[in-house]
Design a protein around this motif. Structure first.
Motif, PDB file in Angstrom:
ATOM      1  N   ILE A  72      46.254  33.199  32.568  1.00 45.25           N
ATOM      2  CA  ILE A  72      45.762  31.855  32.268  1.00 45.25           C
ATOM      3  C   ILE A  72      44.504  31.582  33.087  1.00 45.25           C
ATOM      4  O   ILE A  72      44.242  32.237  34.091  1.00 45.25           O
ATOM      5  CB  ILE A  72      46.806  30.755  32.559  1.00 45.25           C
ATOM      6  CG1 ILE A  72      47.176  30.728  34.055  1.00 45.25           C
ATOM      7  CG2 ILE A  72      48.028  30.910  31.679  1.00 45.25           C
ATOM      8  CD1 ILE A  72      47.980  29.512  34.459  1.00 45.25           C
ATOM      9  N   ARG A 132      42.725  28.192  34.829  1.00 43.99           N
ATOM     10  CA  ARG A 132      43.037  26.798  35.145  1.00 43.99           C
ATOM     11  C   ARG A 132      42.102  26.298  36.234  1.00 43.99           C
ATOM     12  O   ARG A 132      41.526  27.073  36.985  1.00 43.99           O
ATOM     13  CB  ARG A 132      44.480  26.646  35.589  1.00 43.99           C
ATOM     14  CG  ARG A 132      44.764  27.265  36.935  1.00 43.99           C
ATOM     15  CD  ARG A 132      46.173  27.017  37.367  1.00 43.99           C
ATOM     16  NE  ARG A 132      46.373  27.494  38.722  1.00 43.99           N
ATOM     17  CZ  ARG A 132      47.388  27.150  39.459  1.00 43.99           C
ATOM     18  NH1 ARG A 132      48.298  26.346  38.981  1.00 43.99           N
ATOM     19  NH2 ARG A 132      47.510  27.611  40.674  1.00 43.99           N
ATOM     20  N   ILE A 182      48.808  22.160  33.436  1.00 39.57           N
ATOM     21  CA  ILE A 182      49.227  23.550  33.629  1.00 39.57           C
ATOM     22  C   ILE A 182      50.068  23.690  34.896  1.00 39.57           C
ATOM     23  O   ILE A 182      51.107  24.335  34.892  1.00 39.57           O
ATOM     24  CB  ILE A 182      48.018  24.511  33.641  1.00 39.57           C
ATOM     25  CG1 ILE A 182      47.418  24.575  32.242  1.00 39.57           C
ATOM     26  CG2 ILE A 182      48.429  25.890  34.109  1.00 39.57           C
ATOM     27  CD1 ILE A 182      46.172  25.414  32.139  1.00 39.57           C
TER      28      ILE A 182
END
Length: 166
Positions: free
Chosen positions: A9, A11, A19
């Motif tokens: 991911i 972020r 998240i």
């Protein structure tokens, strides 16, 4: 969903947002791969701002933005230092995002150049000046899961790849 052991991911590490709450909720932990990724405006080559070398927050706030449904809109407003709704079009999948961007009217925010970027690419990624938040690439895994030797090597490979790419 526990269908895979590892995920990747991107972020904003200095702004918790949705998240971080989801990682906590599902008992996941993150392993940083690369920190300090800039925020980029993602737009079509035929967008009116595509010829710029970077965009200011003021330019960004004046443009229609497309983003994913379910995103933390409070987080996006904070990123753009704006009150009120920042997103004019909410979509639910990547194909719809690309279709909106391809039209040349919308732009989006990204922290990775995920589409092929070349002279013949349909897309442009421009740095956003004045953005307070940097992002990070992370590997995520269940908190109690012990990585195998192969997975540890894979994570080191990703960390080295990011360090050479950026």
């Amino acid at each position: 969903s526990r269908q895979v052991r590892l995920g990747l991911i991107f972020r904003f590490n200095t702004f918790p947002g949705l998240i971080s709450r989801q990682l906590e909720r599902y008992g996941l932990e993150s392993i940083p791969l690369y920190q300090g990724l800039p925020t980029l405006a993602f737009l079509s080559r035929n967008h009116p701002l595509a010829k710029e070398t970077s965009l200011s927050l003021l330019q960004l706030r004046s443009q229609p933005i497309v983003y994913f449904r379910g995103a933390d809109l409070e987080y996006l407003n904070s990123l753009l230092q704006r009150s009120g709704d920042v997103v004019q079009l909410l979509i639910s999948d990547r194909a719809s995002l690309l279709e909106a961007i391809d039209g040349g009217h919308y732009l989006s925010l990204s922290n990775t150049c995920s589409e092929k970027v070349s002279q013949t690419s349909r897309y442009v990624y421009l740095p956003v000046e004045g953005m307070e938040y940097l992002s990070e690439a992370c590997c995520i895994k269940p908190r109690l899961y012990e990585l195998t030797t192969r997975e540890k090597r894979f994570i080191r490979f990703l960390q080295n790849t990011f360090c050479h790419y950026y």
